[in-house]
Write an enzyme that holds these catalytic residues in place. Sequence first.
Site, PDB file in Angstrom:
ATOM      1  N   LYS A   1       0.848  -1.201   0.000  1.00  0.00           N
ATOM      2  CA  LYS A   1       0.000   0.000   0.000  1.00  0.00           C
ATOM      3  C   LYS A   1       0.881   1.248   0.000  1.00  0.00           C
ATOM      4  O   LYS A   1       0.565   2.239  -0.661  1.00  0.00           O
ATOM      5  CB  LYS A   1      -0.928  -0.044   1.227  1.00  0.00           C
ATOM      6  CG  LYS A   1      -1.874   1.138   1.354  1.00  0.00           C
ATOM      7  CD  LYS A   1      -3.003   1.050   0.356  1.00  0.00           C
ATOM      8  CE  LYS A   1      -3.935   2.217   0.238  1.00  0.00           C
ATOM      9  NZ  LYS A   1      -4.109   3.218   1.192  1.00  0.00           N
TER      10      LYS A   1
ATOM     11  N   GLU B   1      -0.563  13.640   4.020  1.00  0.00           N
ATOM     12  CA  GLU B   1       0.082  12.504   4.698  1.00  0.00           C
ATOM     13  C   GLU B   1       1.477  12.217   4.114  1.00  0.00           C
ATOM     14  O   GLU B   1       2.008  11.126   4.300  1.00  0.00           O
ATOM     15  CB  GLU B   1      -0.801  11.259   4.568  1.00  0.00           C
ATOM     16  CG  GLU B   1      -2.064  11.354   5.401  1.00  0.00           C
ATOM     17  CD  GLU B   1      -2.962  10.137   5.259  1.00  0.00           C
ATOM     18  OE1 GLU B   1      -3.212   9.463   6.251  1.00  0.00           O
ATOM     19  OE2 GLU B   1      -3.414   9.860   4.128  1.00  0.00           O
TER      20      GLU B   1
HETATM   21  O1  KPL Z   1      -5.340   5.356  -1.120  1.00  0.00           O
HETATM   22  C1  KPL Z   1      -5.622   6.086  -2.054  1.00  0.00           C
HETATM   23  C2  KPL Z   1      -5.662   7.530  -1.756  1.00  0.00           C
HETATM   24  O2  KPL Z   1      -6.131   8.324  -2.544  1.00  0.00           O
HETATM   25  O3  KPL Z   1      -5.179   7.870  -0.657  1.00  0.00           O
HETATM   26  C3  KPL Z   1      -5.845   5.529  -3.425  1.00  0.00           C
HETATM   27  C4  KPL Z   1      -5.955   4.018  -3.336  1.00  0.00           C
HETATM   28  C5  KPL Z   1      -4.690   5.908  -4.301  1.00  0.00           C
HETATM   29  C6  KPL Z   1      -7.155   5.947  -4.047  1.00  0.00           C
HETATM   30  O4  KPL Z   1      -7.173   7.251  -4.507  1.00  0.00           O
END
Ligand code: KPL
Length: 319
Positions: free
Chosen positions: A200, A282
């Site tokens: 992720k 973030e």
């Molecule tokens: O986690 C995401 C985010 O925008 O923070 C994704 C999966 C890229 C979806 O936009």
Amino acid sequence: MNELVPLTIVGQGAIGLLAACQLQRQRLPVQLWLRHNESNLRQTGKLSVDFTDLSGQSTSHIYTSVNASVFTTAPATPLITRIVIPVKAYAVLPCLAELQPYLSSQAQLIISHNGMPELEAYQQQLKAEQALWFLSTTQAALRSASGVQHTGIGQSTLAAINPTARKQSASQQQALLQQLTLALGPVTLTADILPVLWQKLAINAVINPITALHRCRNGELAAPELAPLISALLREVCLVAAAEGMDLTYASNLSRVYQVIEATKANKSSMLQDIEHGRPTEINAITGYLLRCAARHKLTLPHNERLLAQVQQLAQGQS
Ligand code: KPL
């Protein structure tokens, strides 16, 4: 634990509202824990949310903030037994401190955010019998002034983090999994969250800063001219992951990044949404985390370094 406990969800971010609206549509019990200084709540204590699903169908939802209606002071009997905390990485610790007086001593807490979580620090905020879970999700949702739109199907993975969560009975775990699945689509349970967190992190390290800088939707990252940058960023993520003992294969992660770009093409990444609303991003928990790991291993990640500086500059320009 009662399987029909209402799910409490913290905040009015895109993922939290997506979960709340999907539960409410199925007439399942859900309540929101909201901040009262938000302008849309100040007048009535109620939050109205227009929810648009993937097929374009809209419904209207009204939530009374649980902390406005139920709590004036810390209650004698703690009321919250299962709570999803989908707040930004930097907001988790203050949020846990604020919530603790209102949590059952056996509450299940499910934290979800982008970036590498500080799991040790989160655990230290909990009582021995409170169960800590982490949920990683690539669901895509777009927050607007009037509500939230589901903009892309993602995958969600749940893991027990502390010993209390790990020793919960199969039926307690199933009840939680089922409720989260009803809220956010299929959720897979894993015993080892670390590989999922790195995958992720790789996705967010690529998609979020580039979309924030280019002010574009996720789908525009499929443009061939961005391929060299995406590739360079991902190679650096794989390098630092390897130094951390994590086998993050370049080819499979590259195809995962492009799958998420395609599945969430209509979405604005959370980082772009933060920039557009003048909120902190973030970046520190995503690219910042990678650079801190790299420094420990005396590695340099020039592409990620440049992106961090550019996003920080962009955020400063907003404030
Ligand atoms: O986690 C995401 C985010 O925008 O923070 C994704 C999966 C890229 C979806 O936009």
